[in-house]
Design an enzyme around this catalytic site. Structure first.
Site, short mmCIF file in Angstrom:
data_model
loop_
_atom_site.label_atom_id
_atom_site.label_comp_id
_atom_site.label_asym_id
_atom_site.label_seq_id
_atom_site.Cartn_x
_atom_site.Cartn_y
_atom_site.Cartn_z
CB SER A 289 -2.45 -5.59 6.95
OG SER A 289 -2.10 -4.20 6.64
CG ASP B 279 2.78 -8.53 -8.79
OD1 ASP B 279 4.05 -8.40 -8.96
OD2 ASP B 279 1.99 -9.50 -9.22
CG HIS C 263 -1.22 -5.65 1.67
ND1 HIS C 263 -0.19 -5.61 1.98
CD2 HIS C 263 -2.37 -5.36 2.31
CE1 HIS C 263 -0.33 -5.19 3.23
NE2 HIS C 263 -1.52 -4.89 3.48
#
Length: 266
Positions: free
Chosen positions: A92, A214, A243
């Protein structure tokens, strides 16, 4: 408690094992405990987890909460710990810090890069198809950081995970809640408006891009865009993850990273 003093901030880190140094960089408002399931990699490599300033157990400095400063801190940490030939694993915002690092310092100290669940720009822009929110949504997130930081933590956890135990959710909540609201707002804004599309082509080391099937926090095509625009990149999909594939499919994630290091980074 192991810390390293860099650029006026005490950064918390943990280091285990020997061999190729593998440095894990966490997401915005998150922390190094997100990578607890990567501990088995220390049987083969020197694994290092690091809390950015203001996050986790690092010093909560009043200033410096920008991606350029975090990248400067990373370079200073490499200097202090005498780290070279590093495999960076950025998740991220950690990937954004890695791209900022490449922009400032190049890739001489890197032997590989693993980018997990990130696109080069989060904000919607004209001519860019992969933005995940506009200015109004960003404003609402920053307002939530100031008015209901625990609610913001719950929102992120709900969007990051497909199906995890309450114990895992509590661990993640504890890490997110360590970040003071002023720091949350500062770094959330900065990381959301930075644009690293032009840096992707400068990543001239073997790269692995990881994507959860997903994924709902980001745009799937934006992560695929990273693999397409990075010169020497492979894309690995995780069918049972959102994530956080390193939490949701940790054994497979660890195998994939290990295979990448052995096959591509030697």
């Amino acid at each position: 408690m192991p810390t390293e003093s860099v650029n006026g901030a005490e950064l918390y880190y943990e280091s285990s094992g020997d061999g190729v140094p593998v440095v894990f960089l966490h997401g915005v408002m998150m922390g190094s405990r997100f990578f607890d399931e990567q501990a088995p990699l220390a049987e083969t490599y020197r694994t290092i987890t690091l809390d950015f300033r203001g996050h986790g157990r690092s010093e909560k400095t009043d200033t410096g909460h920008t991606l350029p400063q975090y990248a400067e801190d990373l370079e200073a940490f490499f200097d202090a710990r005498d780290l070279d030939e590093v495999v960076l694993v950025g998740w991220s915002m950690g990937s954004l810090v890695a791209w900022e690092y490449v922009s400032q310092f190049g890739t001489d100290r890197l032997r590989g890069f693993v980018s997990v669940e990130q696109q080069p720009l989060d904000l919607e822009r004209d001519g860019y198809d992969h933005g995940v929110f506009g200015v109004e949504e960003l404003r609402d997130l920053m307002t939530l950081a100031q008015t209901d930081p625990h609610g913001l933590a719950d929102l992120f956890i709900e969007q990051m995970l497909v199906d995890e135990s309450p114990a895992v959710e509590r661990r993640l909540f504890d890490e997110i809640s360590r970040v003071p609201p002023p720091i949350k707002s500062a770094i959330l804004f900065d990381q959301s408006v930075r644009d690293y599309r032009d840096v992707l082509g400068e990543v001239d080391v073997p790269t692995l891009v990881c994507l959860g099937a997903d994924e709902t926090l980001l745009e799937t095509a934006g992560v695929e865009h990273v693999a397409e625009r990075t010169p020497d990149a492979d894309l690995e999909r995780f069918a049972n993850s959102g994530h956080c594939p390193f939490i949701e499919e940790p054994e497979r994630f660890n195998r994939v990273v290990s295979a990448f290091i052995e096959d591509r980074c030697q």
